[in-house]
Design a protein around this motif. Structure first.
Motif, mmCIF file in Angstrom:
data_model
loop_
_atom_site.group_PDB
_atom_site.id
_atom_site.type_symbol
_atom_site.label_atom_id
_atom_site.label_comp_id
_atom_site.label_asym_id
_atom_site.label_seq_id
_atom_site.Cartn_x
_atom_site.Cartn_y
_atom_site.Cartn_z
ATOM 1 N N ALA A 155 64.205 53.135 28.653
ATOM 2 C CA ALA A 155 63.629 52.342 28.684
ATOM 3 C C ALA A 155 63.902 50.805 27.538
ATOM 4 O O ALA A 155 65.383 51.734 27.201
ATOM 5 N N VAL A 156 63.763 50.194 27.276
ATOM 6 C CA VAL A 156 64.405 49.465 26.660
ATOM 7 C C VAL A 156 63.972 48.157 25.501
ATOM 8 O O VAL A 156 62.656 48.342 24.602
ATOM 9 N N LEU A 157 64.871 48.728 23.868
ATOM 10 C CA LEU A 157 64.174 47.580 22.598
ATOM 11 C C LEU A 157 64.846 46.684 22.618
ATOM 12 O O LEU A 157 66.059 46.815 22.205
ATOM 13 N N LEU A 158 64.278 45.646 21.826
ATOM 14 C CA LEU A 158 64.839 44.099 21.943
ATOM 15 C C LEU A 158 64.732 44.038 20.776
ATOM 16 O O LEU A 158 63.251 43.504 20.204
ATOM 17 N N ASP A 159 65.812 43.803 20.019
ATOM 18 C CA ASP A 159 65.445 43.441 18.096
ATOM 19 C C ASP A 159 65.664 41.789 18.674
ATOM 20 O O ASP A 159 67.526 41.179 18.332
ATOM 21 N N PRO A 187 59.933 49.909 30.845
ATOM 22 C CA PRO A 187 59.111 50.000 29.337
ATOM 23 C C PRO A 187 59.617 49.072 28.723
ATOM 24 O O PRO A 187 60.859 50.420 28.132
ATOM 25 N N SER A 188 58.966 48.543 27.583
ATOM 26 C CA SER A 188 60.031 47.833 26.757
ATOM 27 C C SER A 188 59.566 47.508 25.696
ATOM 28 O O SER A 188 58.544 46.672 25.310
ATOM 29 N N LEU A 189 60.377 47.264 24.581
ATOM 30 C CA LEU A 189 59.356 46.991 23.432
ATOM 31 C C LEU A 189 60.344 45.710 22.653
ATOM 32 O O LEU A 189 61.273 45.871 22.451
ATOM 33 N N LEU A 190 59.984 44.670 22.514
ATOM 34 C CA LEU A 190 60.158 43.345 21.811
ATOM 35 C C LEU A 190 60.189 43.367 20.561
ATOM 36 O O LEU A 190 59.149 43.252 20.082
ATOM 37 N N ILE A 191 61.014 42.957 19.926
ATOM 38 C CA ILE A 191 60.584 42.002 17.988
ATOM 39 C C ILE A 191 61.520 40.791 18.222
ATOM 40 O O ILE A 191 61.805 40.693 18.492
#
Length: 210
Positions: A155-159, A187-191
């Motif tokens: 999974a990836v987190l994008l800040d 699955p990625s979460l973009l902030i």
């Protein structure tokens, strides 16, 4: 291709008794969930909790599951989550190829060939021996993205990864990043605080209010 899923179940984070955020979310393979909100609304806190480096003075309850595995209490390096920040954070003492090799799993076969293929994919064929300091902002951002993908996260987190790029480059990088994440089924979460980022991500948008 493995189908990765990231689930956030009944998350509630508080600081000194004040609830900062409450969230339930399910992010499927190749989906990008965008979390927006003003500074102080808990975006960075959410990211830190998921990545495994939330400061001890926060109280968090709830669970994170990655591919059905509860990662809530695992140390950061064992969670299988990749991070992409505002700054590319390339290692200055390593060449471009060295940066790409850095995160590759030990058992990876034929690393030189994989590195060259990866560089071709991002339009930087032949750049392996270059010093990262000689790259433009856009080139650094592409190397950082590929280094992340080669580390094989689940999974990836994008800040806010596009916030420091100029307008033209921002559009180009959004397209590249989101396409690569979708193709990899991550699955990625973009902030972000940029509505254009959210529109380009094309997934669900959650607004945190403060």
């Amino acid at each position: 291709m493995t189908h990765h899923h990231l689930e956030i179940d009944s998350l509630r984070i508080a600081l000194d008794g004040t609830v900062l955020l409450e969230l339930d979310a399910h992010i499927g393979p190749g989906e990008i969930l965008t979390v927006m909100g003003p500074s102080g609304s808990g975006k960075s806190t959410l990211l830190a909790w998921l990545a495994g480096f939330l400061a001890g003075d926060f109280e968090a309850c709830g669970h994170a599951h990655l591919d059905g595995r509860d990662i809530t209490h695992l140390p950061a390096e064992r969670r299988g989550i990749g991070l992409l920040f505002q700054d590319p954070l390339l290692f200055p003492h390593l060449s471009v190829a060295g940066n790409l090799r850095f995160g590759m799993p030990r058992a990876t076969r034929d690393k030189p060939r994989q590195v060259e293929t990866a560089l071709e994919q991002i339009g930087l064929a032949g750049f392996g021996d270059r010093d990262p300091a000689t790259l433009s902002g856009g080139q650094k951002a592409r190397v950082a993205l590929m280094r992340l993908l080669l580390s094989r996260p689940c999974a990836v987190l994008l800040d806010e990864p596009f916030s420091k790029l100029d307008t033209h480059l921002r559009q180009e990088m959004r397209q590249l990043v989101f396409t690569q994440l979708r193709q990899a089924g991550l699955p990625s979460l973009l902030i972000t605080h940029d509505r254009d980022d959210a529109a380009a991500a094309g997934g669900e948008v959650i607004e945190l209010t403060h």
